[in-house]
Enzyme design. Structure first.
Site, PDB file in Angstrom:
ATOM      1  N   SER A 159     -10.417   0.043   6.918  1.00  0.00           N
ATOM      2  CA  SER A 159      -9.793   0.078   5.593  1.00  0.00           C
ATOM      3  C   SER A 159      -9.124  -1.195   5.118  1.00  0.00           C
ATOM      4  O   SER A 159      -8.724  -1.282   3.962  1.00  0.00           O
ATOM      5  CB  SER A 159      -8.770   1.202   5.531  1.00  0.00           C
ATOM      6  OG  SER A 159      -9.433   2.404   5.307  1.00  0.00           O
ATOM      7  N   LYS A 219       0.846  -1.199   0.000  1.00  0.00           N
ATOM      8  CA  LYS A 219       0.000   0.000   0.000  1.00  0.00           C
ATOM      9  C   LYS A 219       0.880   1.247   0.000  1.00  0.00           C
ATOM     10  O   LYS A 219       1.923   1.271   0.671  1.00  0.00           O
ATOM     11  CB  LYS A 219      -0.907  -0.032   1.243  1.00  0.00           C
ATOM     12  CG  LYS A 219      -1.960   1.070   1.294  1.00  0.00           C
ATOM     13  CD  LYS A 219      -2.865   0.932   2.527  1.00  0.00           C
ATOM     14  CE  LYS A 219      -3.949   2.014   2.543  1.00  0.00           C
ATOM     15  NZ  LYS A 219      -4.861   1.889   3.695  1.00  0.00           N
ATOM     16  N   SER A 228      -9.959   2.283   2.641  1.00  0.00           N
ATOM     17  CA  SER A 228      -8.995   2.975   1.826  1.00  0.00           C
ATOM     18  C   SER A 228      -8.021   2.054   1.101  1.00  0.00           C
ATOM     19  O   SER A 228      -7.396   2.480   0.132  1.00  0.00           O
ATOM     20  CB  SER A 228      -8.211   3.959   2.694  1.00  0.00           C
ATOM     21  OG  SER A 228      -7.383   3.270   3.609  1.00  0.00           O
TER      22      SER A 228
HETATM   23  N1  GLN Z   1     -13.383   4.831   5.878  1.00  0.00           N
HETATM   24  C1  GLN Z   1     -12.818   5.273   7.116  1.00  0.00           C
HETATM   25  C2  GLN Z   1     -12.366   6.701   7.006  1.00  0.00           C
HETATM   26  O1  GLN Z   1     -12.555   7.256   5.993  1.00  0.00           O
HETATM   27  C3  GLN Z   1     -11.701   4.368   7.537  1.00  0.00           C
HETATM   28  C4  GLN Z   1     -10.464   4.584   6.780  1.00  0.00           C
HETATM   29  C5  GLN Z   1      -9.351   3.724   7.265  1.00  0.00           C
HETATM   30  O2  GLN Z   1      -9.552   2.724   7.953  1.00  0.00           O
HETATM   31  N2  GLN Z   1      -8.141   4.142   6.937  1.00  0.00           N
HETATM   32  O3  GLN Z   1     -11.858   7.263   7.907  1.00  0.00           O
END
Ligand code: GLN
Length: 493
Positions: free
Chosen positions: A180, A76, A156
């Site tokens: 995410s 990532k 994400s």
């Molecule tokens: N969707 C969540 C956010 O936007 C979690 C994102 C994540 O776990 N990095 O904060």
């Protein structure tokens, strides 16, 4: 052997040991798939030279050692990789090439893993659809049957999920601040585990919300998750929140025997508006665990409904502080200045140009909730709610519950662009089943167990006791064995 890229990590490891394949062949197979898959937008920076060099070195070392020796992975874009662009999918880190390697990637490389490249994600890991990336979105390899509309792989870690689901790599790293790893895993029919907070070092991972962020593996099955998590875990003196605990052999704990385990079904996760297919998936998963010999009990986690609001105060608060460092002085992008501009203009213009809308929204919300007049009303209150959410879990674990079964997401993958004009809260609702786990610092895993009427994958989440990832993985393994999810996306890319 053909289609080496389709292998699991465990199968590839065994084939490498038997001398049936080489790491170079495995790597070449993945690299050629990656070349054919630009339509998925999964890889944002390809590193074929590094990959082949690492693969050759792995073959030269021989494959008797570490499980990951010669295994091609995607990383990532949130992980700092020495000398390799690392942008957290943000314009503000344009041109940033770290001078150092994150602890997780160095542990993976020390175990012999091969890096195929950097994977797409939401900007600074803020999002649930991979649509906030400066590179443009990643695309889900799955489509609804008879429909060509492109779907989100989730976020994400959307690039990681798309790459693993499309067999562009054998496994990938992800990070999970509010879901995410687990939400994109569920959207793409793969497995993803967020370990206990502190199990995996955060050092060298671009920070979003430091008290919630944890890295974990995204893999084709539970066994691979166990193998990869083992290599990623461990104490790191460079991360003061990393736990000094031994890392068990997670793979050795996969017996599939869950007789006598107690699985809790939390009534607060039965939410209005949840699609029938998800309700059914949850019931089916409960029955599978029961058939495997687990005891099923109804439980209550009364503060669940406050988790999402608390998360969307705490995460932006920490983000606003973490992102203050991107000022045009030290990293990446710096705006072109006009005559007479001073340092303030440089900060303002750089941040206005470098950050996308969602990141700006989070920084504004975060600075607001931390501001002198509102700190108690928002930030401190959210912290208190967080403590109550943690206590809810502690109470059910103290009552003898070993793991908790819930849906991973409130829907299957949705269409790209579908939520763009919606209220941002609609997007935030994706995290409703996952953020509680980050707030409480617990391990959670998403396992694909079924498909909806359109043929899209759906996942269930298991939440475990702190530090008991081995036990959690074993319960997930039993669920995987029972569910026999074998569907693959039909190739269109
Ligand atoms: N969707 C969540 C956010 O936007 C979690 C994102 C994540 O776990 N990095 O904060």
């Amino acid at each position: 052997m053909s289609n080496l890229n389709n292998m699991t990590i465990a199968a590839a490891r065994d084939a490498l040991r038997k001398g049936e394949v080489t790491a170079v062949e495995l790597t070449e197979s993945c690299l050629s798939q990656i070349e054919q898959a630009d339509a998925l937008g999964a890889f944002v920076h390809k590193t074929p030279e590094i990959a082949l060099e690492q693969a050759k070195a792995a073959d030269a070392r021989g494959h008797e050692g570490a499980d990951l020796n010669g295994i091609p992975l995607g990383i990532k874009d949130l992980f700092c990789t020495k000398g390799v662009p690392t942008q957290a999918a943000s314009g503000i880190l344009d041109g940033f090439k770290p001078e150092y390697e994150s602890t997780v990637t160095s542990q993976l490389f020390n175990a012999g893993a091969v890096m195929l490249g950097k994977l797409n994600m939401d900007e600074f890991a803020m999002g649930s659809s991979n649509e906030t990336s400066v590179y443009g979105n990643a695309v889900n390899p799955w489509r609804r049957s008879g429909d060509e509309a492109p779907l989100t792989p989730g976020g994400s870690s959307g690039g990681s999920a798309a790459a693993v689901a499309a067999d562009l790599c054998l496994g990938a790293t992800g990070t999970d601040t509010g879901g995410s790893i687990r939400q994109p895993a569920a959207f793409t029919g793969i497995t993803g585990i967020k370990p206990t907070y502190g199990r995996v070092s955060r050092w060298g991972i671009v920070a979003f919300a430091s008290s919630l962020d944890q890295a974990g593996p995204m893999t084709k099955d539970v066994r691979d998750a166990a193998i990869m998590l083992g290599a990623m875990s461990g104490h790191d003196p460079k991360d003061s929140t990393s736990a000094d605990l031994p890392v068990p052999d997670f793979e050795a704990m996969l017996t599939g025997d869950i007789r006598g385990k107690t699985i809790g079904i939390p009534k607060e996760y039965r939410m209005e508006g949840t699609p029938q297919a998800i309700e059914k998936l949850w019931e089916d998963g409960t029955a599978m665990l029961k058939d495997a010999g687990a005891k099923i009990v109804d439980i209550s986690l009364p503060h669940t409904k406050y988790a999402l609001p608390a998360y969307y105060v705490i995460a932006p608060a920490e983000a606003s502080s973490n992102l203050a460092r991107y000022d045009g002085v030290r990293f990446g992008h710096r705006a072109k200045l006009d005559a007479g501009d001073g340092i303030t203009e440089m900060y303002e213009k750089t941040r206005a140009e470098g950050f996308g809308d969602e990141v700006k929204r989070r920084v504004m919300v975060g600075t607001y909730v931390l501001s002198a007049g509102f700190y108690d009303a928002y930030y401190n209150r959210a912290r208190k709610v967080r403590a109550l959410i943690k206590r809810d879990f502690e109470a059910v674990f103290a009552d003898g519950v070993d793991a908790i079964l819930t849906p991973a997401t409130p829907s299957a993958a949705f269409g790209l662009g579908e939520m763009i004009d919606a209220d941002p809260i609609q997007m935030y609702l994706n995290d409703v089943f996952t953020v509680t786990v980050n707030l409480a610092g617990l391990p959670g895993i998403s396992v694909p167990t079924g498909v909806d009427k359109d043929g899209l994958p759906l996942g269930l989440q298991l939440i475990g006791r702190p530090w008991e990832e081995g036990d959690l993985l074993n319960t997930a393994y039993a669920l995987e064995q029972a569910a026999q999810f074998v569907a693959k996306p039909a190739r269109w890319w």
